[in-house]
Structure formats: C-alpha cells, structure tokens
Design a protein around this motif. Structure first.
Motif, PDB file in Angstrom:
ATOM      1  N   TYR A 239       0.825  -1.201   0.000  1.00  0.00           N
ATOM      2  CA  TYR A 239       0.000   0.000   0.000  1.00  0.00           C
ATOM      3  C   TYR A 239       0.864   1.258   0.000  1.00  0.00           C
ATOM      4  O   TYR A 239       1.917   1.299   0.616  1.00  0.00           O
ATOM      5  CB  TYR A 239      -0.937  -0.010   1.217  1.00  0.00           C
ATOM      6  CG  TYR A 239      -1.950  -1.127   1.110  1.00  0.00           C
ATOM      7  CD1 TYR A 239      -3.107  -0.963   0.349  1.00  0.00           C
ATOM      8  CD2 TYR A 239      -1.720  -2.351   1.724  1.00  0.00           C
ATOM      9  CE1 TYR A 239      -4.013  -1.987   0.218  1.00  0.00           C
ATOM     10  CE2 TYR A 239      -2.629  -3.387   1.593  1.00  0.00           C
ATOM     11  CZ  TYR A 239      -3.774  -3.200   0.839  1.00  0.00           C
ATOM     12  OH  TYR A 239      -4.669  -4.226   0.689  1.00  0.00           O
ATOM     13  N   PRO A 240       0.394   2.306  -0.693  1.00  0.00           N
ATOM     14  CA  PRO A 240       1.233   3.500  -0.884  1.00  0.00           C
ATOM     15  C   PRO A 240       1.255   4.417   0.333  1.00  0.00           C
ATOM     16  O   PRO A 240       0.315   4.460   1.130  1.00  0.00           O
ATOM     17  CB  PRO A 240       0.555   4.196  -2.063  1.00  0.00           C
ATOM     18  CG  PRO A 240      -0.886   3.810  -1.942  1.00  0.00           C
ATOM     19  CD  PRO A 240      -0.878   2.400  -1.419  1.00  0.00           C
ATOM     20  N   THR A 241       2.330   5.159   0.441  1.00  0.00           N
ATOM     21  CA  THR A 241       2.423   6.227   1.423  1.00  0.00           C
ATOM     22  C   THR A 241       1.723   7.469   0.859  1.00  0.00           C
ATOM     23  O   THR A 241       1.349   7.512  -0.319  1.00  0.00           O
ATOM     24  CB  THR A 241       3.882   6.564   1.715  1.00  0.00           C
ATOM     25  OG1 THR A 241       4.487   7.054   0.497  1.00  0.00           O
ATOM     26  CG2 THR A 241       4.642   5.336   2.199  1.00  0.00           C
ATOM     27  N   GLN A 242       1.568   8.498   1.698  1.00  0.00           N
ATOM     28  CA  GLN A 242       0.982   9.744   1.205  1.00  0.00           C
ATOM     29  C   GLN A 242       1.827  10.341   0.088  1.00  0.00           C
ATOM     30  O   GLN A 242       1.299  10.900  -0.882  1.00  0.00           O
ATOM     31  CB  GLN A 242       0.835  10.745   2.354  1.00  0.00           C
ATOM     32  CG  GLN A 242      -0.563  10.766   2.961  1.00  0.00           C
ATOM     33  CD  GLN A 242      -0.751  11.881   3.946  1.00  0.00           C
ATOM     34  OE1 GLN A 242      -0.087  11.921   4.973  1.00  0.00           O
ATOM     35  NE2 GLN A 242      -1.663  12.792   3.662  1.00  0.00           N
TER      36      GLN A 242
ATOM     37  N   GLN B 101       0.598  13.281  -9.773  1.00  0.00           N
ATOM     38  CA  GLN B 101       1.470  13.941 -10.741  1.00  0.00           C
ATOM     39  C   GLN B 101       1.677  13.059 -11.973  1.00  0.00           C
ATOM     40  O   GLN B 101       1.716  13.547 -13.102  1.00  0.00           O
ATOM     41  CB  GLN B 101       2.799  14.272 -10.072  1.00  0.00           C
ATOM     42  CG  GLN B 101       2.656  15.294  -8.952  1.00  0.00           C
ATOM     43  CD  GLN B 101       3.908  15.439  -8.105  1.00  0.00           C
ATOM     44  OE1 GLN B 101       4.776  14.566  -8.107  1.00  0.00           O
ATOM     45  NE2 GLN B 101       4.002  16.538  -7.362  1.00  0.00           N
ATOM     46  N   TRP B 102       1.801  11.742 -11.741  1.00  0.00           N
ATOM     47  CA  TRP B 102       1.969  10.810 -12.855  1.00  0.00           C
ATOM     48  C   TRP B 102       0.732  10.804 -13.739  1.00  0.00           C
ATOM     49  O   TRP B 102       0.835  10.836 -14.968  1.00  0.00           O
ATOM     50  CB  TRP B 102       2.226   9.412 -12.288  1.00  0.00           C
ATOM     51  CG  TRP B 102       2.145   8.311 -13.310  1.00  0.00           C
ATOM     52  CD1 TRP B 102       3.112   7.926 -14.183  1.00  0.00           C
ATOM     53  CD2 TRP B 102       1.024   7.459 -13.562  1.00  0.00           C
ATOM     54  NE1 TRP B 102       2.674   6.885 -14.969  1.00  0.00           N
ATOM     55  CE2 TRP B 102       1.387   6.578 -14.594  1.00  0.00           C
ATOM     56  CE3 TRP B 102      -0.255   7.347 -12.999  1.00  0.00           C
ATOM     57  CZ2 TRP B 102       0.520   5.606 -15.089  1.00  0.00           C
ATOM     58  CZ3 TRP B 102      -1.117   6.385 -13.487  1.00  0.00           C
ATOM     59  CH2 TRP B 102      -0.722   5.524 -14.519  1.00  0.00           C
ATOM     60  N   ALA B 103      -0.475  10.790 -13.132  1.00  0.00           N
ATOM     61  CA  ALA B 103      -1.717  10.716 -13.899  1.00  0.00           C
ATOM     62  C   ALA B 103      -1.912  11.935 -14.778  1.00  0.00           C
ATOM     63  O   ALA B 103      -2.508  11.854 -15.854  1.00  0.00           O
ATOM     64  CB  ALA B 103      -2.907  10.550 -12.952  1.00  0.00           C
TER      65      ALA B 103
ATOM     66  N   LEU C 274       5.265   5.014 -15.884  1.00  0.00           N
ATOM     67  CA  LEU C 274       5.274   4.282 -14.622  1.00  0.00           C
ATOM     68  C   LEU C 274       6.686   4.204 -14.046  1.00  0.00           C
ATOM     69  O   LEU C 274       6.882   4.268 -12.834  1.00  0.00           O
ATOM     70  CB  LEU C 274       4.716   2.875 -14.832  1.00  0.00           C
ATOM     71  CG  LEU C 274       4.293   2.102 -13.584  1.00  0.00           C
ATOM     72  CD1 LEU C 274       3.249   2.876 -12.802  1.00  0.00           C
ATOM     73  CD2 LEU C 274       3.756   0.740 -13.961  1.00  0.00           C
ATOM     74  N   ALA C 275       7.676   4.068 -14.927  1.00  0.00           N
ATOM     75  CA  ALA C 275       9.067   3.972 -14.468  1.00  0.00           C
ATOM     76  C   ALA C 275       9.550   5.270 -13.838  1.00  0.00           C
ATOM     77  O   ALA C 275      10.503   5.279 -13.060  1.00  0.00           O
ATOM     78  CB  ALA C 275       9.974   3.593 -15.634  1.00  0.00           C
TER      79      ALA C 275
ATOM     80  N   GLU D 256       0.157  -2.580  -9.464  1.00  0.00           N
ATOM     81  CA  GLU D 256      -0.938  -2.869  -8.540  1.00  0.00           C
ATOM     82  C   GLU D 256      -1.331  -1.616  -7.764  1.00  0.00           C
ATOM     83  O   GLU D 256      -2.519  -1.360  -7.531  1.00  0.00           O
ATOM     84  CB  GLU D 256      -0.530  -3.985  -7.573  1.00  0.00           C
ATOM     85  CG  GLU D 256      -0.393  -5.355  -8.218  1.00  0.00           C
ATOM     86  CD  GLU D 256       0.894  -5.514  -9.011  1.00  0.00           C
ATOM     87  OE1 GLU D 256       1.801  -4.649  -8.851  1.00  0.00           O
ATOM     88  OE2 GLU D 256       0.990  -6.476  -9.793  1.00  0.00           O
ATOM     89  N   MET D 257      -0.332  -0.816  -7.354  1.00  0.00           N
ATOM     90  CA  MET D 257      -0.641   0.431  -6.648  1.00  0.00           C
ATOM     91  C   MET D 257      -1.403   1.392  -7.553  1.00  0.00           C
ATOM     92  O   MET D 257      -2.366   2.048  -7.116  1.00  0.00           O
ATOM     93  CB  MET D 257       0.650   1.103  -6.166  1.00  0.00           C
ATOM     94  CG  MET D 257       1.275   0.491  -4.935  1.00  0.00           C
ATOM     95  SD  MET D 257       2.724   1.455  -4.417  1.00  0.00           S
ATOM     96  CE  MET D 257       3.310   0.484  -3.030  1.00  0.00           C
ATOM     97  N   VAL D 258      -0.999   1.489  -8.800  1.00  0.00           N
ATOM     98  CA  VAL D 258      -1.690   2.383  -9.739  1.00  0.00           C
ATOM     99  C   VAL D 258      -3.141   1.956  -9.910  1.00  0.00           C
ATOM    100  O   VAL D 258      -4.060   2.791  -9.912  1.00  0.00           O
ATOM    101  CB  VAL D 258      -0.955   2.412 -11.092  1.00  0.00           C
ATOM    102  CG1 VAL D 258      -1.802   3.133 -12.144  1.00  0.00           C
ATOM    103  CG2 VAL D 258       0.396   3.098 -10.950  1.00  0.00           C
ATOM    104  N   GLN D 259      -3.390   0.648 -10.051  1.00  0.00           N
ATOM    105  CA  GLN D 259      -4.768   0.155 -10.182  1.00  0.00           C
ATOM    106  C   GLN D 259      -5.584   0.508  -8.948  1.00  0.00           C
ATOM    107  O   GLN D 259      -6.744   0.945  -9.055  1.00  0.00           O
ATOM    108  CB  GLN D 259      -4.753  -1.353 -10.405  1.00  0.00           C
ATOM    109  CG  GLN D 259      -4.194  -1.778 -11.745  1.00  0.00           C
ATOM    110  CD  GLN D 259      -4.031  -3.287 -11.854  1.00  0.00           C
ATOM    111  OE1 GLN D 259      -4.359  -4.027 -10.939  1.00  0.00           O
ATOM    112  NE2 GLN D 259      -3.532  -3.742 -12.989  1.00  0.00           N
ATOM    113  N   LEU D 260      -5.000   0.310  -7.769  1.00  0.00           N
ATOM    114  CA  LEU D 260      -5.708   0.601  -6.531  1.00  0.00           C
ATOM    115  C   LEU D 260      -6.012   2.090  -6.410  1.00  0.00           C
ATOM    116  O   LEU D 260      -7.137   2.486  -6.073  1.00  0.00           O
ATOM    117  CB  LEU D 260      -4.874   0.129  -5.339  1.00  0.00           C
ATOM    118  CG  LEU D 260      -5.571   0.129  -3.976  1.00  0.00           C
ATOM    119  CD1 LEU D 260      -6.636  -0.955  -3.923  1.00  0.00           C
ATOM    120  CD2 LEU D 260      -4.548  -0.096  -2.859  1.00  0.00           C
TER     121      LEU D 260
END
Length: 505
Positions: free
Chosen positions: A352-355, A363-365, A377-378, A385-389
C-alpha cells in the motif's frame, strides 16, 4: 424441472446425483434469480453454471481471475464434455480476440470464460449484448468485496459491466466468505438473503495439524523430512518467492521425490508447464506461493504443508481445501515461527502507498497520457498494482487525477485517497492478527476454531480431527520409499503441456 436437471447432469457430466447445494443453486438460476453460492473447495462449483449454460438460451459468461484456470477449464469442457466453450483474456493478441468474438456472434459457443479486465471493454460488451447473455457466473467472487482477503479492483467494476449486458442473471460463487463479504456481494448484485446458498466449510476428511518450530533451521529440516515421508501428491505453500527457491534447492540436495517450485515471478509458459506436470502426476510435490492452486482440479492431493503462516484465515481455508477432493484422507499441517508475522507485516507495508506515493500518482496521472505506460510508470516509485488501486479509489471518490488542481485541492484529494488505502491496509493487518491468534492459541480444537471464524459450528471428522484432539501422522505417510529420482526424465515437455492445456480447434 428436477428430472430434467438430473437427466442433463447424467448426459453431459456423467453424474447420477447432485452434490449438496448444487440442485438448489441451479434451480434458482434457471428461474432467473441472482444467487450467491458458497461451496467448500472441491464442492463442485463449476457444475452450478456449466449445466445451466447448456439449458439457457444465448451464452453464459464466466468471469475468472486466472488465465491458466480459464485454459484448463475450457480444455476440459471441449475434450471431456464436448461442450462448446472458449475464452478471452490478455494472453490473446488483437486478431485472436477478434476471431473469438466473431465466432461468438455466429453462435459457435455456449460458454465464454473472460477476465474481469476484458469484460470492461466496450467492444466486448457490445458483441455480448448482441449475442444475448443469459447468465453471468462470477468465479472466486470473494475478489469483489473490499472486505475480502483478495480484493481486486476490476472485480468491483463488474456490476457496471453486467448492466451494459442487459442485466442477465448473476451467479456469484466462491469457497470462502465471511458475513461481511456475503453482505457486500449481495448488495452489489441485488441478491436476496434467501438466495444465498451457504454450504458447510468443514472438510471432514482433512486432519489439521499445527507445529510451532523453534527457529527457521529446525522448521526447514522438519518440512524437508515430511515431504519425503508423506504420501502424495502434495503442495507446500510459502509466503515469499525467496522461501520457495530456498526450499526447492534444499530438497534437491537429498530428497527423492519429483518436485518443482512455482511463483508469480516465473514466465507464464513455465508456470503452465509446471501446472500441467502436476495435474498429470508427473510431479509429486509443488513448492509454491499462493500464486498456485486457484481452480486446480486435482482430486488426489493428499496433503498441504504451510511452510509459513498464511496472511489470513480465508487464504488458509482455501489452500487446505485443495486436499482430498476425492474424499480420501487428507492432512494439512501449518508450521510457524515468530518471524512469520514480521514477514507479512513487511509485505503489507510494501503493498500500500504512502501519502508521498499518492502524490506521485497524482502527478503521474496528469502526464501519463503523453507518455507510453511503461515509461510513465518507471518515472515514479509505484507498482502497477498500486496504480490500479489508486485509480479505483480516485474514481470511487468522484475525483479526477487527470485535471490539474490547486495545491489545496490536490492535497485534499491526496489525503482522501490515502485514507481509503489506509483502511484497506488496516483490514489486511486485522486479518493477519486473526491468523496469528489461530496459530498461537493453545487450548481449542483447530477445526472448531477455523470453522467458527466463518460462523459455523461443524465439528465432524472421518479419520482424525486435529493435533489438539489427537492425531497420528503415520496414517498419512507413504508405505514405501519413493524412487523417482531428482530428474524429470519422463515429464512432459512444453509442447505436450500446451497441447494438454490449450483448447483444440
């Protein structure tokens, strides 16, 4: 209706009677009622949608999470049952997918196995709606629930996809579901409590054992010895890929059985080969992470060894449920040492991601549309999986990560999304500590304790109950030493494996 169902069961599947719960489930589906079916692992879930598929007009769509599982079931339906079935998933290129959809439109199939991701695609939905879908069967339905142990975001988008298909009848099937999970699935698919068919989780033919090892070295020695002594075939489950590789290498030094490792880091074709060898009795033991086993239809598995503590009671129940599907005696032993808890806690933190990572996602999106997916993504420290979540929770909150916002708005969005992922993390930790309570308890029957977690009070057993109530391990050991050797001289090659698993034209 009952006589018609029995006649078709005999004609297509060779069974003279239904297993507990099957007839009740099928009858409700044939009446057009949405149903949730909780059948123990090995309880015959596939019949509950395969038989209606033959009797209903149009086609039946089966949502399945694993490519190898789809391939195996389609192969069995085509070759053993002579039932027209096919699949759609990410392993197929554009032309292969187009051919399958064209054949569907021409009425060539009664069953379509599809990944939840593929079912989201508008073109796939359009073709299926034109053909006419009578039933959507959702396999491994616990993946739908945010309260389940194996939640997957694409599963929770299924209600929208089903509406696009014209709201056909829904059958959700799984082997394990707590009351919270059942409630959420029922709410998502408008399933009345009277249409939730819940069979007992208890598997009377499986004896449960629990062993606290003093340290890692002693645990490894005991497991290696058991692998030689127990009558197989068997599965050894490890929590990490590293543990799989170490245990495989350790056994190959002196062990005598035919074994192989299996984990998600392997190439997909290698996993197909290993699975096919195990199904065909070309391997005695699989040492694997939880990537192995879902949907494996092998009735003569005699034991499951958990080398390390699983992450949840649900995962544990599903994995031991792969033992003794033929009704013969089975043995499930769970080893644990104190370090197991730290391993799982570390894995949860990484999942699970941090803040800060949520901010990176925002920013990536905002820039991902202008870059290839892998390149974008790189550029950030996020797994797929984090991006999907994060994408899912962004959509759920009604926010947009693709439109630039003020600093204050962005901070608010990030906080709201992060809070949702933190809820999910806390749930995972809660399930981990429930598992820890199971292995560290000292005064209760293991069967009672496991079944009580799922709200059941079944205690029946056939040979032995558990190590707390008395158990003789010798009853599950082989009568003679295995002389297979360490190599696989007679095992299948990749071509033979693919011929077994891939559908025939």
């Amino acid at each position: 209706m009952n006589e018609q169902l029995l006649d078709n069961l005999q004609a297509h599947f060779g069974h003279s009677s239904f297993r507990p719960g099957q007839e009740d489930i099928i009858s409700r589906v044939m009446e057009g009622r949405n149903v949730l079916a909780i059948l123990a692992t090995g309880g015959g879930k596939s019949i509950t949608y395969q038989l209606p598929a033959l009797l209903l007009p149009g086609i039946t769509v089966v949502v399945s999470p694993l490519i190898s599982l789809m391939m195996d079931q389609v192969q069995q339906l085509r070759t053993r049952r002579k039932i027209p079935a096919t699949y759609l998933n990410s392993s197929q290129d554009y032309s292969e997918s187009r051919d399958v959809l064209r054949e569907l439109a021409n009425g060539a199939y009664k069953l379509l196995y599809v990944s939840p991701e593929k079912l989201q695609q508008p073109y796939v939905q359009a073709v299926l709606k034109r053909v006419g879908v009578s039933l959507v069967a959702i396999d491994e339905a616990h993946c739908i629930s945010q309260w389940g142990h194996d939640f997957r975001t694409d599963y929770l988008r299924l209600p929208d996809a089903i509406r696009q298909l014209g709201n056909p009848t829904v059958l959700a099937v799984t082997a394990t579901a707590t009351a919270d999970v059942r409630h959420e699935i029922g709410k998502l698919f408008q399933i009345e409590s009277s249409d939730m068919i819940v069979q007992a989780l208890n598997r009377a033919n499986i004896a449960l054992d629990l062993i606290a090892a003093p340290d890692e070295g002693e645990r490894r020695e005991q497991v290696l010895r058991m692998m030689d002594e127990l009558e197989g075939p068997g599965i050894v489950y490890c929590s990490t890929r590293q543990a799989v590789e170490v245990l495989v290498a350790s056994y190959q030094l002196e062990g005598s059985k035919r074994i192989h490792g299996y984990h998600g880091g392997m190439e997909s074709m290698e996993r197909v080969l290993i699975q096919s060898q195990f199904l065909a009795d070309e391997l005695d033991v699989i040492i694997a992470t939880n990537a192995f086993g879902m949907g494996i239809d092998k009735p003569n598995i005699r034991y499951v060894i958990h080398y390390q503590m699983p992450a949840s009671m649900e995962a544990y129940a599903q994995e031991i449920g792969r033992v003794g599907r033929d009704g013969g005696p089975g043995y499930a032993v769970l080893f644990h040492v104190s370090e197991d808890l730290q391993i799982h806690q570390h894995m949860v933190e990484k999942e699970y991601p941090t803040q800060l990572q949520v901010m990176q996602f925002y920013q990536w999106a905002q820039t991902a549309k202008d870059k290839p997916g892998s390149e974008a993504l790189a550029a950030v420290d996020l797994t797929e999986e984090m991006v999907q979540l994060l994408t899912f929770y962004t959509e759920q909150a009604g926010l947009s990560a693709e439109v630039a916002a003020t600093t204050e708005e962005m901070q608010d969005h990030v906080r709201r999304i992060w809070e949702q992922t933190e809820k999910r993390k806390r749930l995972k930790k809660q399930k981990l500590f429930e598992m820890l309570s199971y292995v560290e308890g000292t005064d209760d029957c293991l069967r009672k304790k496991l079944n009580r977690y799922f709200g059941e009070d079944q205690t029946a057993y056939s040979l032995y109950c558990c190590s707390r109530c008395g158990l003789e391990k010798q009853a599950y050991e082989g009568k003679s030493s295995v002389a297979h050797g360490k190599n696989l001289e007679n095992s299948w090659d990749l071509r033979q494996a693919l011929e077994y698993l891939l559908p025939k034209n």
